[in-house]
Design an enzyme around this catalytic site. Structure first.
Site, PDB file in Angstrom:
ATOM      1  CG  ASP A 392      -1.918   1.030   1.334  1.00 33.10           C
ATOM      2  OD1 ASP A 392      -2.296   1.578   0.285  1.00 33.10           O
ATOM      3  OD2 ASP A 392      -2.386   1.325   2.467  1.00 33.10           O
ATOM      4  CD  GLU A 395      -0.232   5.478  -3.768  1.00 35.73           C
ATOM      5  OE1 GLU A 395       0.213   5.738  -2.634  1.00 35.73           O
ATOM      6  OE2 GLU A 395      -0.944   4.495  -4.023  1.00 35.73           O
ATOM      7  CG  ASP A 467      -8.337   4.548   0.291  1.00 32.77           C
ATOM      8  OD1 ASP A 467      -8.197   3.313   0.374  1.00 32.77           O
ATOM      9  OD2 ASP A 467      -7.544   5.363   0.790  1.00 32.77           O
TER      10      ASP A 467
HETATM   11  O1  MIG Z   1      -3.854   6.041   4.621  1.00 30.40           O
HETATM   12  O2  MIG Z   1      -3.720   0.827   5.750  1.00 30.40           O
HETATM   13  O3  MIG Z   1      -5.974   2.147   0.386  1.00 30.40           O
HETATM   14  O4  MIG Z   1      -6.977  -0.058   1.757  1.00 30.40           O
HETATM   15  O5  MIG Z   1      -6.997   0.093   4.565  1.00 30.40           O
HETATM   16  C1  MIG Z   1      -4.625   4.892   4.454  1.00 30.40           C
HETATM   17  C2  MIG Z   1      -4.877   1.564   5.870  1.00 30.40           C
HETATM   18  C3  MIG Z   1      -3.752   3.682   4.295  1.00 30.40           C
HETATM   19  C4  MIG Z   1      -4.994   2.962   2.375  1.00 30.40           C
HETATM   20  C5  MIG Z   1      -5.478   1.777   1.650  1.00 30.40           C
HETATM   21  C6  MIG Z   1      -6.535   1.064   2.450  1.00 30.40           C
HETATM   22  C7  MIG Z   1      -5.987   0.679   3.791  1.00 30.40           C
HETATM   23  C8  MIG Z   1      -5.452   1.921   4.512  1.00 30.40           C
HETATM   24  N1  MIG Z   1      -4.447   2.580   3.676  1.00 30.40           N
END
Ligand code: MIG
Length: 804
Positions: A392, A395, A467
């Site tokens: 995650d 980016e 999200d």
């Molecule tokens: O700033 O890890 O898209 O699926 O649950 C949020 C927490 C960070 C973004 C992800 C989401 C995940 C969440 N993450």
């Protein structure tokens, strides 16, 4: 001397040279290279004189192939012909036009603008044609036909994105144009921020533009969209077969903990007879959000925890973020500092940005040494029995959303600022995760899920759309995004079922969980502090709907897996926007129908929202059967259909084939030995490739698979199961053939000269829900497919034919 802020377009060619498949041109201000990669693909590169060509790409894995080229020159043009493309290069000023082999125009530079620069920013302006349409660009919101809009490729953390937000997390600078019955693809292989103007704010041009770096684009032309995708994925690579377990139902939330809650979760799936294979661990499993650590208060014995879940038939997929907490004594931090693995300012200061753990450093995944180190960091997880990894925030995301431009990256020895490395950071993190864990797993397939990516990400990871929001229009927009990702070579895609931000209504959840069964990645997920979003969280009736569709998903796994196999071979997505097969049918682009898609080759999915009891849908050319009751529809017509709350409209192509298995609780469970083969009368018939292997190793690379072409010819009423390829023993020993749309009276199937008994039986694809409320919607859709004739035959490895 030109002004930096005026536009500079290519002028006349002053020098020209050919070396095999490569043509080098010089103008007063620029160098241009044209390279023929194959019959379908021609690369065009241009740089200003003060720049250097850079022979490196993170996205491209294909290299120029031996291609027969005819070269001609006349006073005004150079002509380069392949078996698919006629490229005409105008000498003065230097402009490109691409034609097909009948010399019909496909795509051409705007005569006045062509390729040009403003400072370092480079743009190629193409003549915009009347009725030209544009599709693709991967993970993008908007309509199927993107004409009239412009888009940016810059990987962005977009919490709660709307159906028009741009950019999102993944950059796929590849789009296709359709005009006059001809299609082309343009892939801009440039990792800086890029922009695509597809006829927005001007009727004169479409354009693609990069903030800096080379103009390096690939022009692709072939006879169909499918072939253009095939060429694009030949260039940027294709998906490898994922582990079968990752195609099962996946449950996530932000966040499940402690271990007991997850045991409970897993047991609930089994108690409630709802199939599932995966439970995710979101950030709270870590100690203070430190990657590669476990919060021991919540998970006292991670190894025992993973093992216990495995006994219940579950795979655990934990999250691994790139931000490394700055904390003395934290191994990953200390190793990173000691070995200089983190990205830095040009003055040598290590960059600090804030994310979940507080102030963090960021590994430079564009450095081979760092990718190796990151691989080793997964060793402990692998030792625990983990084979699924969730990347995650890559980016890379950082609080304040402004990772500084001047931060420096290795870029595999070439050196780059963040401006150039940003868009491939996620790609390189996913690469490190995939290649590393693949090695560590010693022959087992890893599953990697990533949020960010760039062209080529399909080689390493599945992608989910981040999200999203629990609204009807967001769900439908997500369907288009997934379909568009498929047009961009990414086959293993999904979105958070039920929506991440906010809470779905019962009706919306019902819709989404049904639809998710027809997405390559089928995962429920929800935000912290929201209502639960498990299949049983919305009441008994909803639970029944969820169970029914999840079961259908599992029964269709042989069909889905075969579609994945097809994707590994051709790059064709699993979810196929109708533009792939019905490219020039105007109707498919219209608002009510643009969300529809084919799931694999033979199932038409018509997504429906949660508040219309009657829905309008479009059945494209051919003929179609309602999956639930075998109602036959001629194609090429719009129909209205009542959509009960448990009905996702699904149609099977006449002449098509579906393969199914008995229900299982998870993919580790063996289905019965009977493979169901559903045959739908009519249409042109089909040739279907059934594919099976062990679903977890790479033994298929040594022919250990079971691959069989099934031919159905409705004109002669002949079904042929061709000779099996590969050495793998199928888990099925018998095939039961169901005849949909056949007249049972006229059926007398003959196999190897023996007459077979035809039985008729009742058959359900999806069970009707028991407490169905007839007053809410008028029709009980799921009435049994009655008196369905079927025969059972032994599934033998050698070819056989059935005639009737
Ligand atoms: O700033 O890890 O898209 O699926 O649950 C949020 C927490 C960070 C973004 C992800 C989401 C995940 C969440 N993450």
């Amino acid at each position: 001397m030109r002004q930096d802020h005026s536009n500079l377009s290519l002028t006349a060619v002053t020098d020209f040279q050919q070396e095999n498949e490569q043509f080098v041109l010089q103008t007063a201000e620029a160098k241009v290279k044209v390279t023929v990669f194959s019959d379908q693909i021609i690369q065009v590169r241009a740089i200003q004189n003060h720049q250097e060509f850079e022979d490196f790409s993170y996205a491209v894995v294909g290299s120029p192939q031996e291609t027969a080229i005819t070269f001609l020159e006349n006073d005004t043009h150079y002509l380069i012909h392949t078996a698919k493309i006629h490229l005409e290069i105008q000498k003065a000023p230097l402009r490109f036009s691409f034609k097909n082999v009948h010399d019909q125009l496909i795509n051409e530079d705007d005569p006045g603008l062509g390729i040009s620069w403003i400072g370092d920013e480079v743009t190629n302006y193409k003549s915009l044609k009347d009725w030209e349409r544009f599709i693709g660009l991967g993970e993008k919101t908007g309509n199927l036909d993107r004409r009239g809009t412009s888009y940016i490729c810059w990987n962005s953390d977009q919490f709660g994105y709307a159906p028009f937000t741009d950019p999102l997390y993944v950059s796929i600078p590849f789009y296709m144009g359709l005009w006059e019955g001809r299609a082309y693809g343009i892939f801009l292989d440039n990792t800086y921020e890029t922009r695509f103007n597809l006829g927005a704010s001007s009727g004169r041009f479409s354009s693609f533009q990069a903030k800096a770096g080379e103009m390096r684009y690939y022009f692709i032309h072939d006879d169909s969209i499918a072939q253009i995708i095939e060429a694009y994925t030949w260039l940027t690579g294709r998906i490898q077969l994922p582990p079968m377990w990752s195609l099962g139902f996946q449950q996530c939330r932000y966040s499940y903990y402690p271990d007991k809650e997850i045991y409970n979760e897993a047991e609930t799936f089994r108690d409630k007879d709802i199939p599932a294979d995966v439970i995710y661990l979101d950030i709270h499993y870590m100690e203070k959000y430190k990657v590669f650590t476990w919060d021991r208060a919540r998970f006292s014995d991670p190894t025992a925890f993973v093992a216990r879940l495995k006994e219940l038939g579950f795979h655990i997929v934990p999250m691994y973020d790139p931000g490394i907490k700055i904390e003395e004594g934290y191994k990953v931090y200390e190793e990173g500092i000691a070995n200089d693995y983190f990205v830095k300012y040009p003055d040598g200061g290590v960059y600090k940005g804030e994310v979940w753990p507080g102030w963090c450093h960021f590994p430079d995944f564009t450095k081979e040494e760092v990718r190796q180190w990151w691989k080793e960091a997964y060793q402990e997880s692998v030792n625990m029995g983990i084979s699924g990894f969730w990347n995650d925030m890559n980016e890379p995301a950082v609080w304040g959303k402004s990772f500084p431009d001047l931060i420096e990256f290795d870029y595999d020895g070439l050196g780059a600022t963040h401006k150039k490395a940003h868009n491939i950071y996620g790609l390189q993190m996913a690469r490190s995760t995939f290649e590393g864990t693949k090695e560590l797993l010693q022959g087992k397939r890893p599953f990697v899920l990533t949020r960010a990516g760039f062209s080529g990400i399909q080689r390493f990871a599945a992608v989910w759309t981040g999200d999203n929001v629990s609204h009807d229009e967001n769900m439908l927009s997500d369907v288009r995004i997934l379909n568009s990702m498929g047009l961009g070579g990414i086959s293993f895609v999904g979105c958070d079922v039920g929506g991440f931000v906010g809470e779905a209504s019962v009706n919306l959840f019902n819709r989404w969980i049904a639809l998710g069964a027809f997405m390559p990645l089928y995962r429920c997920h929800t935000m912290i502090n929201t209502k639960d979003a498990e299949p049983w969280s919305f009441g008994e009736e909803s639970e029944e709907i969820a169970r029914n569709y999840i079961k259908l998903r599992y029964r269709m796994l042989p069909y889905l897996y075969s579609a994945f196999y097809e994707s590994t071979q051709s790059g064709l997505p699993i979810n196929r926007s109708l533009v792939i097969d019905y490219t020039y049918d105007e109707k498919i682009f219209s608002q009510p129908y643009q969300n529809q898609y084919l799931y694999g080759p033979n199932i038409l999915v018509c997504p429906v929202d949660s508040f219309h009891p009657i829905y309008k849908m479009y059945l494209p050319a051919g003929a179609w059967y309602d999956l639930f009751n075998d109602t036959y529809y001629a194609g090429g017509q719009e129909i209205f259909m009542e959509v009960a709350k448990d009905k996702l409209p699904l149609f099977v192509k006449a002449g098509g084939i579906l393969v199914m298995q008995s229900p299982i609780a998870h993919t580790g469970e063996k289905p019965s030995e009977v493979l169901e083969l559903h045959l739908y009368q009519g249409g042109q018939g089909s040739s279907y490739v059934y594919y099976e292997d062990d679903g977890e190793t790479y033994a298929y690379e040594n022919q250990e698979y079971y691959k069989r072409t099934i031919q159905f010819d409705p004109s002669t009423n002949t079904l042929n199961l061709e000779v099996v390829e590969g050495t793998f023993e199928s888990k099925f020993t018998r095939v039961k053939i169901f005849f949909h749309g056949f007249d049972p009276g006229t059926l007398s199937p003959i196999l190897d000269g023996n007459t077979l008994e035809v039985s008729t039986e009742n058959y359900y694809f999806v069970q009707p829900i028991s407490n169905f409320d007839p007053y809410e919607y008028a029709e009980d859709f799921s009435k049994v497919v009655r008196n369905l004739p079927s025969v059972t035959v032994a599934l033998k490895k050698e070819a056989f034919g059935i005639e009737w």
